[in-house]
Design an enzyme around this catalytic site. Structure first.
Site, PDB file in Angstrom:
ATOM      1  CB  CYS A  89      -0.928   0.017   1.214  1.00 46.89           C
ATOM      2  SG  CYS A  89      -2.164  -1.290   1.193  1.00 46.89           S
ATOM      3  CD  GLN A 149      -5.882  -5.784   3.269  1.00 49.69           C
ATOM      4  OE1 GLN A 149      -5.292  -4.731   3.439  1.00 49.69           O
ATOM      5  NE2 GLN A 149      -6.349  -6.136   2.074  1.00 49.69           N
ATOM      6  NE  ARG A 204     -20.434   4.260   0.568  1.00 51.03           N
ATOM      7  CZ  ARG A 204     -19.380   3.642   1.074  1.00 51.03           C
ATOM      8  NH1 ARG A 204     -18.891   4.035   2.226  1.00 51.03           N
ATOM      9  NH2 ARG A 204     -18.816   2.645   0.432  1.00 51.03           N
ATOM     10  CB  SER A 231      -9.454   1.661   2.557  1.00 49.79           C
ATOM     11  OG  SER A 231      -8.937   0.350   2.412  1.00 49.79           O
ATOM     12  CG  HIS A 332      -6.197   2.044  -0.002  1.00 44.99           C
ATOM     13  ND1 HIS A 332      -5.001   2.512  -0.504  1.00 44.99           N
ATOM     14  CD2 HIS A 332      -5.879   1.065   0.899  1.00 44.99           C
ATOM     15  CE1 HIS A 332      -4.001   1.852   0.066  1.00 44.99           C
ATOM     16  NE2 HIS A 332      -4.504   0.965   0.912  1.00 44.99           N
ATOM     17  CB  CYS A 362      -0.579  -0.017   7.721  1.00 42.55           C
ATOM     18  SG  CYS A 362      -2.257   0.126   7.060  1.00 42.55           S
ATOM     19  N   GLY A 364       1.613  -4.110   3.548  1.00 38.75           N
ATOM     20  CA  GLY A 364       1.709  -5.555   3.660  1.00 38.75           C
ATOM     21  C   GLY A 364       3.067  -5.989   4.187  1.00 38.75           C
TER      22      GLY A 364
END
Length: 377
Positions: A89, A149, A204, A231, A332, A362, A364
Site C-alpha cells: 500500500c 489484513q 458518501r 478503505s 484506496h 500501513c 503488507g
C-alpha cells in the site's frame, strides 16, 4: 548541500470500483497525470531523469514496468526512463522516498514520483493467482498463519479495546470531512479530471451510525470490521514533480515543500497494520521535531482502527489527523495511494500555511513509510 523538493503534485479523482475510471487503462491513467505535471509546471519532459512509479498488482494490464510504459504513453521523450515499485500500500510513498534519495545523492536532478492502481481492471490479489507467496519458512516462523489484513484490523480492535460504535463513528467522520472538503473546493487545485470524472466518487453523504451499524462484519462473524469502516476498492493515479532547490531555481520553478525526513519501520506481519506507530516515532526522533511541531497528519485509513490506534499511541491532536477525510471516504487505489495522500498533504500545507506535515501508512508484511514535509512556499 543537495535537497529534495516537491514542485507540483497532481492526481486523478479516485474512482469507485467499476465506476467512472474503470474504463481507463492504468497506463493511460498514469500518462494523464504525467502530462498534467508537465502542463502545470511548463517543464520540458526531457529534463526528467526518471519516473519512479508505485503499483501493487503488477500483473495483467499493470505488468511490464508500467512506470516506463506510462512515460511512452504520455508522449514523453524515449530518453526518459521509468521504474515500478512495490511496497504494497505504500508503493508510491516509497517512490517519493526513492526519488528524494536519488536527488540528494546526485543521481537525479529532476524526477517524477507517483503511482497507479486500477483495482477494477486488475483485482487485488490477482498477481498471486492462488499461489503461496510466503514460502514454507515464513509460514513456519508464524505458526502456519497466513497474514490477512482484515483479521489484522480485528486484532487492532481487540488490542486497543475499540468498540464497533467508535470505529463506525471514525468512519462516518471521514466521509463528513471529505464531503466538507469537496464543498469547500479543497481538492480542486490537485485534481485532473479524467473520463468525465471530476470528483472523488467514494464520498458518501447523508450517512448515519444506524446505517453503518446495520452492515455485517466482513472477516469474523462476531467482528467489528465491515465494508463501511474499511478503505474502498478504487481506481486512480497521482504524481509529484521533484527536484533540488538549486535546479528548481535554474528552471524557474517554485517548490512547495521539502522532504525533511523519510524513514521506514517494520512490525509484526500477522497483525500487519501497526507499523505506522513506530514509523512515526522514528521519523520524529530522526527529524528532531516533536508531535506538537507537526501541523497536519495523513495516516492512511486502510481500516478505521489503524489511524485510531496511531492516534492513541502518538497523542497527536485528533483535529490535525486526516482533516480532509481519508481512504474510507476517498478510496484506496493501492499503488497510487501514497502519492494521492502526499498530493493532498502538500496542497493542505500550502493552503493553510502549515510548516510541517507528516504522512504514514500501513503496508503488507507489517511495514510502514513515514515522511515529514516542510513547507517552502
Amino acid at each position: 548541500m543537495r535537497d529534495a523538493v516537491i514542485v507540483e503534485a497532481v492526481r486523478t479523482p479516485v474512482g469507485k470500483r467499476n465506476g467512472g475510471l474503470s474504463g481507463v487503462h492504468p497506463v493511460d491513467a498514469s500518462a494523464h497525470v504525467l502530462r498534467g505535471l508537465a502542463e502545470r509546471t511548463g517543464i520540458d519532459p526531457a529534463e526528467v531523469d526518471d519516473v519512479v512509479w508505485g503499483c501493487v498488482s503488477q500483473a495483467g494490464e499493470q505488468t511490464g514496468d508500467i512506470g516506463r510504459t506510462a512515460v511512452l504513453a504520455a508522449g514523453w521523450p524515449e530518453s526518459v526512463t521509468g521504474v515500478t515499485v512495490d511496497r504494497q500500500c505504500g508503493s508510491s510513498q516509497q517512490s517519493v522516498h526513492f526519488a528524494a534519495a536519488g536527488l540528494v545523492a546526485g543521481h537525479y536532478d529532476v524526477v517524477v514520483a507517483g503511482g497507479v492502481e486500477s483495482m477494477s481492471r486488475v483485482p487485488m490479489g490477482f498477481s498471486a493467482q492462488g499461489a503461496n507467496p510466503l514460502g514454507e519458512q515464513v509460514l513456519a516462523r508464524y505458526g502456519g498463519v497466513r497474514p490477512n489484513q482484515g483479521i489484522g484490523a480485528e486484532m487492532i480492535v481487540e488490542r486497543w479495546g475499540f468498540s464497533r460504535a467508535q470505529v463506525d463513528e471514525f468512519s462516518l467522520a471521514s466521509h463528513e470531512k471529505a464531503a466538507a472538503a469537496q464543498d469547500a473546493g479543497a481538492f480542486d487545485d490537485q485534481l485532473l479530471p479524467l473520463a468525465g470524472v471530476t470528483a472523488d466518487e467514494g464520498v458518501r453523504r447523508g450517512g448515519s451510525l444506524e446505517k453503518l451499524a446495520a452492515l455485517k462484519p466482513a472477516f469474523r462473524e462476531d467482528g467489528v470490521i465491515t465494508a463501511g469502516n474499511s478503505s474502498q476498492i478504487s481506481d486512480g493515479a497521482a504524481a509529484l514533480l521533484m527536484t533540488t532547490s538549486e535546479k528548481a531555481a535554474e528552471l524557474g520553478l517554485r517548490p512547495i515543500a521539502r522532504v525533511h525526513t523519510a524513514v521506514l519501520a517494520g512490525d509484526d506481519p500477522v497483525i500487519m497494520l501497526t507499523a505506522p506507530i513506530p514509523a512515526t516515532h522514528k521519523a520524529l526522533k530522526r527529524s528532531g521535531l516533536s508531535i506538537s511541531d507537526i501541523g497536519v497528519f495523513e495516516v492512511n485509513e486502510a481500516f478505521a482502527p489503524v489511524p485510531m490506534a496511531w492516534l492513541a499511541e502518538t497523542g497527536a491532536d485528533a483535529k490535525t489527523l486526516n482533516p480532509h477525510g481519508g481512504a474510507i471516504a476517498l478510496g484506496h487505489p493501492l499503488g497510487a495511494s501514497g502519492a494521492r495522500i502526499m498530493t493532498t498533504l502538500v496542497h493542505q500545507m500550502r493552503a493553510a500555511g502549515i510548516r510541517y506535515g507528516l504522512q504514514t501508512m500501513c503496508e503488507g508484511g507489517g511495514q510502514a513509510n513515514a515522511t515529514i514535509l516542510e513547507l517552502l512556499s
